[in-house]
Design a protein around this motif. Structure first.
Motif, PDB file in Angstrom:
ATOM      1  N   UNK A 206       0.664  -1.223  -0.457  1.00 19.44           N
ATOM      2  CA  UNK A 206      -0.162   0.061  -0.443  1.00 19.44           C
ATOM      3  C   UNK A 206       1.129   1.416   0.119  1.00 19.44           C
ATOM      4  N   UNK A 260      -8.166  -5.455  -2.123  1.00 22.03           N
ATOM      5  CA  UNK A 260      -8.627  -5.059  -0.452  1.00 22.03           C
ATOM      6  C   UNK A 260     -10.010  -5.431  -0.676  1.00 22.03           C
ATOM      7  N   UNK A 261     -10.534  -5.957  -1.048  1.00 27.25           N
ATOM      8  CA  UNK A 261     -12.217  -6.700  -1.259  1.00 27.25           C
ATOM      9  C   UNK A 261     -10.900  -7.903  -1.204  1.00 27.25           C
ATOM     10  N   UNK A 264     -10.061  -7.988   2.107  1.00 24.53           N
ATOM     11  CA  UNK A 264     -10.690  -7.102   3.269  1.00 24.53           C
ATOM     12  C   UNK A 264      -9.892  -7.350   4.871  1.00 24.53           C
ATOM     13  N   UNK A 265     -10.118  -9.073   5.442  1.00 26.94           N
ATOM     14  CA  UNK A 265      -9.765  -9.266   6.511  1.00 26.94           C
ATOM     15  C   UNK A 265      -8.472  -8.618   7.057  1.00 26.94           C
ATOM     16  N   UNK A 267      -6.163  -7.130   5.583  1.00 27.72           N
ATOM     17  CA  UNK A 267      -6.189  -5.552   5.556  1.00 27.72           C
ATOM     18  C   UNK A 267      -6.119  -4.830   7.420  1.00 27.72           C
ATOM     19  N   UNK A 268      -7.954  -5.302   7.318  1.00 24.23           N
ATOM     20  CA  UNK A 268      -8.138  -3.918   7.667  1.00 24.23           C
ATOM     21  C   UNK A 268      -7.663  -4.569   9.548  1.00 24.23           C
ATOM     22  N   UNK A 271      -3.932  -3.915  10.027  1.00 22.49           N
ATOM     23  CA  UNK A 271      -4.266  -1.755  10.166  1.00 22.49           C
ATOM     24  C   UNK A 271      -4.167  -2.388  12.009  1.00 22.49           C
ATOM     25  N   UNK A 272      -5.674  -2.927  12.525  1.00 24.57           N
ATOM     26  CA  UNK A 272      -5.643  -3.021  13.735  1.00 24.57           C
ATOM     27  C   UNK A 272      -4.963  -3.452  14.326  1.00 24.57           C
ATOM     28  N   UNK A 274      -2.129  -3.069  14.376  1.00 20.92           N
ATOM     29  CA  UNK A 274      -0.680  -2.014  14.250  1.00 20.92           C
ATOM     30  C   UNK A 274      -0.462  -0.628  15.130  1.00 20.92           C
TER      31      UNK A 274
END
Lengths: 278, 329
Positions: A206, A260-261, A264-265, A267-268, A271-272, A274
């Motif tokens: 990204x 992303x789609x 998505x799991x 990726x999110x 971030x969570x 991090x």
């Protein structure tokens, strides 16, 4: 009863979700319009012609794609991304392994020192980096876009945390069984740390897909431009050709949105994770 | 001499030496890059700020004179004020909205993952595309935003082309004339703040959700048995227990907001930072000084270091202030 109480919550969440999505729909919708239609002031609550064009055309995509060397920009970004992602994974594994497993004097101070570098805003090292890169003769080369990004402190940090969760017994047992230290890293630690490696890879991907200010400063020539810089120059040159602009924005965003789609799991969750301070 | 004959002391020392060498070998690929492209530039930034550097060439020693110049540089103060408006406009709203949505999402919502996916979508979208699309949305005549405002009965506004301060505009509608220093951020800057909020809220939602999911369910059950209502539950349980996350979100949003660049660079202009310089922010000023108008890199470094000191100072202050009130569990 329970369902009834839920309705206001869903209404609020749906309004929020629509706000998030509308700009994307507006982007795609404009990209399908003729120039004449883009000059009709929109009417927000009318489906046609605001949201669905009277006349759907695809020529904006073709025109935008051919007007400036977008294929070249895409290849540049893909090349830079592949180099950066694989480089970051390798350097992070090696460094995190040493910081997590080896016992050497100065380990903690060195690690804390690296971590402290993370709070320095990018704007601070922009000017000196440009000077350093021009002294190296790297300005306006791929090297300037790749090499400085081959190591990421945050990735080392994440991976070290992960490596530390793997019991020391594994390490001792592997070494007794004749596994080399390098072998332990690649054959045992890495396979056990896949989610963290995916996180690092995603961030790095990204990052190199969306990076803007660095290549804007470090390159001049059209040939080296990554996708975002190419898109920004293209948009600035269009003036009032909103259809072309939105078409270009759409195909520059599409690859990442598709990734992303699909993931998505991951990726999110990345971030969570991090955000949780170690 | 055979291995056995070496005293144990020396063998141990040799082993440690070998261990250190090995560690350095593993660390070196990352360390060399970090040293050359992070540590060295930061040291160099301090050095450069004491010299007159034009387009990468040192033309003279400046000492502190460039820092003194900053004090009387009205463009610098303007950029600092605009950046502060941007931060103050972003952080509380982002915090409030994202926590609100996260709390709603945490009510064991069925479609949780669908909502979460949608709210997070702008975060992975490139800022360049976001800027281009939102500039089009804020178009005074053809934009979506004005169309929306008009259809719900508001006046249409000039958005990115409006240099007047929003407080001054509001007061003017009530017939009051505010002094210039109270005018507030220009509507153009507010448009950029809105764009930035839209783009960043998903990240904070995801962070808050992770924090909320860490709160043990027993607390909520106990509160329910005691007959606490939703507000009491929020203020007595959720808010104190989520405070480490809140702390993180506030600091991160502040630091990131102080470094706003791309949105301003692509949504405003020409010249960038317009109308009337009301959207010129610090990082753009650094960029303009260092790379655009003549390449005054020494001066640009001074501004950059001021930004650094602000970010560092805020981090420390927030840490002090908030840590006292943060509950760790």
């Amino acid at each position: 009863m329970r369902l009834l109480r839920r309705i206001p919550i869903h209404v609020l969440l749906t309004i929020g979700a629509i706000t998030m999505v509308l700009p994307f729909i507006w982007m795609v919708s404009t990209s399908l319009k003729t120039p004449q239609e883009t000059f009709i002031p929109p009417d927000f609550f009318h489906l046609r012609p605001t949201w669905i064009p009277e006349k759907v055309i695809f020529s904006n995509y073709v025109e935008a794609w051919n007007e400036v060397p977008f294929p070249r920009y895409f290849l540049n970004t893909v090349f830079i991304a592949i180099c950066t992602v694989s480089g970051v994974l390798i350097t992070s594994c090696l460094a995190a392994y040493a910081f997590a497993r080896f016992d050497f004097p100065g380990r903690e101070p060195l690690f804390v020192f690296f971590l402290s570098m993370m709070i320095v805003p990018q704007a601070v090292y922009l000017v000196p980096s440009f000077i350093i890169l021009s002294k190296l003769g790297w300005v306006d080369t791929y090297l300037a876009l790749i090499v400085p990004w081959l190591a990421q402190i945050f990735s080392i940090f994440l991976l070290r945390q992960q490596f530390r969760t793997i019991p020391n017994d594994y390490y001792d047992a592997a070494l007794i069984d004749g596994c080399s230290r390098m072998g332990f890293l690649w054959r045992i630690l890495v396979p056990l740390s896949k989610p963290t490696l995916v996180t690092i890879g995603l961030f790095s991907l990204l990052g190199s897909w969306n990076t803007f200010i660095w290549p804007l400063i470090m390159t001049n020539s059209d040939k080296l431009r990554p996708i975002q810089v190419g898109l920004s120059y293209f948009a600035q040159e269009q003036g009032t050709e909103y259809g072309l602009m939105m078409a270009a924005a759409t195909f520059c965003v599409a690859p990442i949105v598709i990734i992303y789609f699909i993931a998505q799991k991951q990726v999110i969750e990345s971030y969570a994770r991090s955000g949780i301070k170690g | 001499m055979t291995e056995h004959a070496i005293p144990i002391e020396i063998r141990r020392r040799r082993k440690r030496y070998k261990e250190l060498l090995r560690a350095l070998l593993y660390i070196s690929p990352a360390a060399i890059i970090i040293l050359v492209f992070r540590v060295l530039p930061i040291i160099a930034a301090f050095g450069v700020s004491f010299y007159y550097v034009i387009m990468g060439k040192i033309v003279g020693f400046a000492g502190l004179s460039q820092y003194l110049m900053l004090l009387s540089d009205s463009e610098f103060w303007n950029a600092l004020r605009n950046t502060s408006y941007f931060v103050v406009g972003t952080v509380p709203v982002s915090l409030f909205v994202s926590l609100f949505i996260a709390v709603l999402l945490n009510q064991k919502i069925k479609a949780l993952s669908i909502y979460r996916t949608i709210y997070f979508l702008p975060v992975v979208t490139s800022l360049v595309a976001v800027a281009i699309v939102w500039k089009w949305i804020f178009h005074p005549r053809l934009g979506l935003f004005n169309s929306f405002l008009e259809s719900i009965g508001f006046n249409h506004l000039m958005w990115l082309e409006e240099p007047r301060g929003v407080f001054a505009m509001l007061a003017a509608r009530m017939g009051i004339e505010l002094p210039t220093w109270m005018a507030g951020p220009s509507l153009a800057l507010v448009a950029i703040i809105i764009t930035n909020l839209w783009r960043g809220i998903g990240y904070n939602i995801v962070i808050f959700l992770a924090g909320l999911q860490n709160i043990p369910n027993e607390y909520y059950e106990a509160a329910r048995i005691d007959g606490a209502n939703r507000f009491q539950t929020f203020w007595k349980i959720t808010w104190p227990l989520i405070s480490p996350t809140t702390f993180y979100v506030v600091i991160m949003t502040t630091i990131v907001s102080f470094q706003v660049f791309t949105l301003v660079y692509l949504m405003t202009g020409t010249p960038v930072g317009g109308p009337l310089g009301t959207t010129k922010v610090l990082v753009y000023y650094i960029f303009e000084k260092g790379f655009e108008s003549g390449g005054d890199m020494g001066y640009a470094s001074c501004v950059a270091l001021v930004l650094f000191v602000i970010v560092l100072g805020l981090t420390l202050i927030q840490r002090r202030l908030i840590e006292r009130r943060v509950h760790y569990y």
